[in-house]
Design a protein around this motif. Sequence first.
Motif, mmCIF file in Angstrom:
data_model
loop_
_atom_site.group_PDB
_atom_site.id
_atom_site.type_symbol
_atom_site.label_atom_id
_atom_site.label_comp_id
_atom_site.label_asym_id
_atom_site.label_seq_id
_atom_site.Cartn_x
_atom_site.Cartn_y
_atom_site.Cartn_z
ATOM 1 N N UNK A 1 60.852 90.189 -52.488
ATOM 2 C CA UNK A 1 61.711 91.080 -53.272
ATOM 3 C C UNK A 1 61.185 92.516 -53.287
ATOM 4 N N UNK A 2 59.949 92.728 -52.873
ATOM 5 C CA UNK A 2 59.373 94.073 -52.860
ATOM 6 C C UNK A 2 59.137 94.531 -51.434
ATOM 7 N N UNK B 1 65.694 95.755 -41.760
ATOM 8 C CA UNK B 1 65.959 96.002 -43.185
ATOM 9 C C UNK B 1 65.234 97.244 -43.675
ATOM 10 N N UNK B 2 64.031 97.512 -43.157
ATOM 11 C CA UNK B 2 63.292 98.705 -43.558
ATOM 12 C C UNK B 2 64.020 99.971 -43.131
ATOM 13 N N UNK B 3 64.547 99.973 -41.939
ATOM 14 C CA UNK B 3 65.268 101.153 -41.446
ATOM 15 C C UNK B 3 66.510 101.413 -42.263
ATOM 16 N N UNK B 4 67.168 100.359 -42.697
ATOM 17 C CA UNK B 4 68.408 100.528 -43.468
ATOM 18 C C UNK B 4 68.119 101.136 -44.848
ATOM 19 N N UNK B 5 66.958 100.846 -45.415
ATOM 20 C CA UNK B 5 66.622 101.355 -46.750
ATOM 21 C C UNK B 5 66.257 102.832 -46.698
ATOM 22 N N UNK B 6 65.603 103.283 -45.628
ATOM 23 C CA UNK B 6 65.083 104.668 -45.570
ATOM 24 C C UNK B 6 66.074 105.600 -45.016
ATOM 25 N N UNK C 1 56.118 79.215 -54.089
ATOM 26 C CA UNK C 1 57.517 79.654 -54.015
ATOM 27 C C UNK C 1 57.750 80.903 -54.869
ATOM 28 N N UNK C 2 57.237 80.896 -56.080
ATOM 29 C CA UNK C 2 57.397 82.045 -56.972
ATOM 30 C C UNK C 2 56.755 83.292 -56.374
ATOM 31 N N UNK C 3 55.553 83.142 -55.853
ATOM 32 C CA UNK C 3 54.838 84.273 -55.278
ATOM 33 C C UNK C 3 55.554 84.807 -54.053
ATOM 34 N N UNK C 4 56.012 83.937 -53.175
ATOM 35 C CA UNK C 4 56.725 84.369 -51.967
ATOM 36 C C UNK C 4 58.028 85.076 -52.337
ATOM 37 N N UNK C 5 58.738 84.563 -53.334
ATOM 38 C CA UNK C 5 59.967 85.228 -53.778
ATOM 39 C C UNK C 5 59.675 86.651 -54.276
ATOM 40 N N UNK D 1 56.321 95.848 -50.152
ATOM 41 C CA UNK D 1 54.908 96.157 -50.357
ATOM 42 C C UNK D 1 54.199 96.584 -49.091
ATOM 43 N N UNK D 2 54.683 96.209 -47.928
ATOM 44 C CA UNK D 2 54.136 96.728 -46.672
ATOM 45 C C UNK D 2 55.149 96.502 -45.543
ATOM 46 N N UNK D 3 54.884 97.042 -44.439
ATOM 47 C CA UNK D 3 55.846 96.986 -43.329
ATOM 48 C C UNK D 3 56.012 95.596 -42.743
ATOM 49 N N UNK D 4 55.051 94.693 -43.002
ATOM 50 C CA UNK D 4 55.162 93.350 -42.441
ATOM 51 C C UNK D 4 55.925 92.391 -43.348
ATOM 52 N N UNK D 5 56.079 92.743 -44.623
ATOM 53 C CA UNK D 5 56.762 91.870 -45.571
ATOM 54 C C UNK D 5 58.268 91.905 -45.382
ATOM 55 N N UNK D 6 58.785 93.032 -44.946
ATOM 56 C CA UNK D 6 60.228 93.191 -44.783
ATOM 57 C C UNK D 6 60.535 93.339 -43.291
ATOM 58 N N UNK D 7 61.485 92.612 -42.796
ATOM 59 C CA UNK D 7 61.834 92.743 -41.378
ATOM 60 C C UNK D 7 62.187 94.191 -41.042
ATOM 61 N N UNK D 8 61.924 94.613 -39.827
ATOM 62 C CA UNK D 8 62.064 95.993 -39.378
ATOM 63 C C UNK D 8 63.493 96.529 -39.568
#
Length: 97
Positions: free
Chosen positions: A80-81, A92-97, A72-76, A83-90
């Motif tokens: 939270x980072x 959400x990535x577009x909204x950040x950049x 749980x700690x590791x997944x959290x 770290x790659x394009x697969x960790x964050x849904x697409x």
Amino acid sequence: MSVARCDLSTDRLANIGLMPHSTLMLSFGERNEEKRMNEERISAARADMERRVAEFREKQAKFQREREDYYETTIEKVRATDWNEFATPRHERRARH
């Protein structure tokens, strides 16, 4: 021709692993006492095994909890980072950049 004399004394029989029948017979009380002592040894061994199994199960449950907490700690941290394009849904990535 001479006949060899056979020594069947109790000491001689004991030395070769044989005892007269009367020495092998246990009284009823002695048999019950031996049976009771054997049952006590078995009971003590069973109680020791049950104790060890209970300790083992507790230790395994503790390890399982620690693994789940670590996961749980590791997944959290990973979520939270970025770290790659697969960790964050697409989306959400577009909204950040």
